[in-house]
Design a protein around this motif. Sequence first.
Motif, PDB file in Angstrom:
ATOM      1  N   TYR A   1     -49.664 -26.443 -49.870  1.00  0.00           N
ATOM      2  CA  TYR A   1     -49.589 -27.719 -49.263  1.00  0.00           C
ATOM      3  C   TYR A   1     -48.460 -26.787 -48.666  1.00  0.00           C
ATOM      4  O   TYR A   1     -47.516 -26.803 -48.666  1.00  0.00           O
ATOM      5  CB  TYR A   1     -49.087 -28.550 -48.942  1.00  0.00           C
ATOM      6  CG  TYR A   1     -48.038 -28.897 -50.712  1.00  0.00           C
ATOM      7  CD1 TYR A   1     -46.942 -29.289 -49.942  1.00  0.00           C
ATOM      8  CD2 TYR A   1     -48.608 -28.504 -51.709  1.00  0.00           C
ATOM      9  CE1 TYR A   1     -45.922 -29.173 -51.156  1.00  0.00           C
ATOM     10  CE2 TYR A   1     -47.886 -28.152 -53.054  1.00  0.00           C
ATOM     11  CZ  TYR A   1     -46.559 -28.534 -52.879  1.00  0.00           C
ATOM     12  OH  TYR A   1     -45.722 -28.718 -53.506  1.00  0.00           O
ATOM     13  N   THR A   2     -48.288 -27.072 -46.867  1.00  0.00           N
ATOM     14  CA  THR A   2     -47.137 -26.173 -46.071  1.00  0.00           C
ATOM     15  C   THR A   2     -46.412 -27.892 -45.929  1.00  0.00           C
ATOM     16  O   THR A   2     -46.067 -28.542 -46.249  1.00  0.00           O
ATOM     17  CB  THR A   2     -47.557 -26.509 -44.829  1.00  0.00           C
ATOM     18  OG1 THR A   2     -48.383 -25.592 -44.619  1.00  0.00           O
ATOM     19  CG2 THR A   2     -46.434 -25.218 -43.947  1.00  0.00           C
ATOM     20  N   HIS A   3     -44.795 -26.872 -46.074  1.00  0.00           N
ATOM     21  CA  HIS A   3     -43.386 -27.963 -45.528  1.00  0.00           C
ATOM     22  C   HIS A   3     -42.787 -26.806 -44.660  1.00  0.00           C
ATOM     23  O   HIS A   3     -42.576 -25.585 -44.893  1.00  0.00           O
ATOM     24  CB  HIS A   3     -43.026 -28.694 -47.046  1.00  0.00           C
ATOM     25  CG  HIS A   3     -43.089 -28.876 -47.498  1.00  0.00           C
ATOM     26  ND1 HIS A   3     -42.049 -29.826 -48.877  1.00  0.00           N
ATOM     27  CD2 HIS A   3     -43.893 -30.046 -47.732  1.00  0.00           C
ATOM     28  CE1 HIS A   3     -42.981 -30.563 -49.748  1.00  0.00           C
ATOM     29  NE2 HIS A   3     -44.089 -31.120 -48.819  1.00  0.00           N
ATOM     30  N   PHE A   4     -42.305 -28.378 -44.247  1.00  0.00           N
ATOM     31  CA  PHE A   4     -40.752 -27.301 -43.182  1.00  0.00           C
ATOM     32  C   PHE A   4     -40.063 -27.560 -43.311  1.00  0.00           C
ATOM     33  O   PHE A   4     -39.607 -29.140 -44.196  1.00  0.00           O
ATOM     34  CB  PHE A   4     -41.176 -28.026 -41.683  1.00  0.00           C
ATOM     35  CG  PHE A   4     -42.712 -27.338 -40.616  1.00  0.00           C
ATOM     36  CD1 PHE A   4     -42.984 -25.762 -40.720  1.00  0.00           C
ATOM     37  CD2 PHE A   4     -43.911 -28.124 -41.188  1.00  0.00           C
ATOM     38  CE1 PHE A   4     -44.358 -25.937 -40.180  1.00  0.00           C
ATOM     39  CE2 PHE A   4     -45.539 -28.058 -40.698  1.00  0.00           C
ATOM     40  CZ  PHE A   4     -45.634 -26.583 -40.403  1.00  0.00           C
ATOM     41  N   GLY A   5     -38.916 -27.049 -42.672  1.00  0.00           N
ATOM     42  CA  GLY A   5     -36.907 -27.460 -42.950  1.00  0.00           C
ATOM     43  C   GLY A   5     -36.600 -28.338 -41.544  1.00  0.00           C
ATOM     44  O   GLY A   5     -37.025 -28.493 -40.456  1.00  0.00           O
ATOM     45  N   ASN A   6     -35.628 -27.972 -41.855  1.00  0.00           N
ATOM     46  CA  ASN A   6     -34.983 -28.532 -40.786  1.00  0.00           C
ATOM     47  C   ASN A   6     -34.769 -28.232 -39.451  1.00  0.00           C
ATOM     48  O   ASN A   6     -34.616 -27.070 -39.478  1.00  0.00           O
ATOM     49  CB  ASN A   6     -33.565 -29.204 -41.507  1.00  0.00           C
ATOM     50  CG  ASN A   6     -32.234 -28.032 -41.563  1.00  0.00           C
ATOM     51  OD1 ASN A   6     -32.668 -27.726 -42.932  1.00  0.00           O
ATOM     52  ND2 ASN A   6     -31.349 -27.798 -41.126  1.00  0.00           N
ATOM     53  N   ILE A   7     -34.083 -29.013 -38.160  1.00  0.00           N
ATOM     54  CA  ILE A   7     -34.464 -27.894 -37.341  1.00  0.00           C
ATOM     55  C   ILE A   7     -33.145 -27.459 -37.152  1.00  0.00           C
ATOM     56  O   ILE A   7     -32.311 -28.130 -37.226  1.00  0.00           O
ATOM     57  CB  ILE A   7     -34.568 -28.882 -35.760  1.00  0.00           C
ATOM     58  CG1 ILE A   7     -36.503 -28.787 -36.386  1.00  0.00           C
ATOM     59  CG2 ILE A   7     -34.753 -27.880 -34.432  1.00  0.00           C
ATOM     60  CD1 ILE A   7     -36.962 -30.413 -35.363  1.00  0.00           C
ATOM     61  N   VAL A   8     -33.020 -26.286 -36.129  1.00  0.00           N
ATOM     62  CA  VAL A   8     -31.921 -25.586 -35.970  1.00  0.00           C
ATOM     63  C   VAL A   8     -32.414 -25.193 -34.177  1.00  0.00           C
ATOM     64  O   VAL A   8     -33.372 -24.553 -33.740  1.00  0.00           O
ATOM     65  CB  VAL A   8     -31.969 -23.838 -36.293  1.00  0.00           C
ATOM     66  CG1 VAL A   8     -30.601 -23.806 -36.368  1.00  0.00           C
ATOM     67  CG2 VAL A   8     -31.435 -24.916 -37.802  1.00  0.00           C
ATOM     68  N   SER A   9     -30.770 -25.408 -33.954  1.00  0.00           N
ATOM     69  CA  SER A   9     -30.727 -25.283 -31.699  1.00  0.00           C
ATOM     70  C   SER A   9     -30.786 -24.570 -32.042  1.00  0.00           C
ATOM     71  O   SER A   9     -29.843 -23.180 -32.693  1.00  0.00           O
ATOM     72  CB  SER A   9     -29.134 -25.976 -31.704  1.00  0.00           C
ATOM     73  OG  SER A   9     -29.298 -25.602 -30.312  1.00  0.00           O
ATOM     74  N   GLY A  10     -31.397 -23.648 -31.475  1.00  0.00           N
ATOM     75  CA  GLY A  10     -31.452 -22.501 -30.829  1.00  0.00           C
ATOM     76  C   GLY A  10     -30.812 -21.987 -29.424  1.00  0.00           C
ATOM     77  O   GLY A  10     -30.232 -21.155 -29.924  1.00  0.00           O
ATOM     78  N   SER A  11     -29.728 -22.930 -29.911  1.00  0.00           N
ATOM     79  CA  SER A  11     -28.491 -22.397 -28.984  1.00  0.00           C
ATOM     80  C   SER A  11     -27.346 -21.670 -30.139  1.00  0.00           C
ATOM     81  O   SER A  11     -25.941 -21.879 -29.446  1.00  0.00           O
ATOM     82  CB  SER A  11     -27.779 -23.519 -27.830  1.00  0.00           C
ATOM     83  OG  SER A  11     -27.721 -24.602 -28.963  1.00  0.00           O
ATOM     84  N   LYS A  12     -27.579 -22.385 -31.413  1.00  0.00           N
ATOM     85  CA  LYS A  12     -26.464 -22.361 -32.461  1.00  0.00           C
ATOM     86  C   LYS A  12     -26.743 -21.408 -33.421  1.00  0.00           C
ATOM     87  O   LYS A  12     -27.548 -21.094 -33.861  1.00  0.00           O
ATOM     88  CB  LYS A  12     -25.776 -23.318 -32.484  1.00  0.00           C
ATOM     89  CG  LYS A  12     -25.506 -24.494 -31.228  1.00  0.00           C
ATOM     90  CD  LYS A  12     -25.523 -25.515 -31.989  1.00  0.00           C
ATOM     91  CE  LYS A  12     -24.291 -26.644 -31.105  1.00  0.00           C
ATOM     92  NZ  LYS A  12     -24.523 -27.950 -31.708  1.00  0.00           N
ATOM     93  N   SER A  13     -25.737 -20.666 -34.308  1.00  0.00           N
ATOM     94  CA  SER A  13     -26.430 -20.543 -35.287  1.00  0.00           C
ATOM     95  C   SER A  13     -26.726 -21.422 -36.020  1.00  0.00           C
ATOM     96  O   SER A  13     -26.467 -22.796 -36.402  1.00  0.00           O
ATOM     97  CB  SER A  13     -25.027 -19.654 -36.126  1.00  0.00           C
ATOM     98  OG  SER A  13     -23.701 -19.821 -36.077  1.00  0.00           O
ATOM     99  N   GLY A  14     -27.072 -20.996 -37.514  1.00  0.00           N
ATOM    100  CA  GLY A  14     -27.002 -22.048 -38.031  1.00  0.00           C
ATOM    101  C   GLY A  14     -28.751 -21.678 -39.420  1.00  0.00           C
ATOM    102  O   GLY A  14     -28.578 -20.750 -39.313  1.00  0.00           O
TER     103      GLY A  14
END
Length: 116
Positions: A78-91
């Motif tokens: 099964y596939t899981h996804f992590g939290n979203i990181v803004s493309g304008s910042k490091s993260g």
Amino acid sequence: MRLHRRIAATAVSLAMASSGLVALAVPVASAAPAGALSCNGWPVTGSAGHAGWRFQCTSGTGTNWRAKIVCLGAPQPYTHFGNIVSGSKSGTSTVWCAVPGHWVDVQWNPPAMVPA
């Protein structure tokens, strides 16, 4: 369920191709190509024994992204996804398998950074 996975995989592939995020499909525990991004990924283990993966970028990517893993365990992968990181910042984006004892498939479906 299989059709839903195929649709999701196709959507991710198309999004990556159309947004120029092909360089974000970072190989396991390595950095993106020189001059592109400063991103790394590595395995993590949770306090309850959950397997997971963490990606970290020290500069903005230009597009929102998140970590993706395929977990192996009964009855099927099964596939899981992590939290979203803004493309304008490091993260950092961290993703976990749902059940202790399941493990991340690093051989056939390596962890990746995907558009969010």
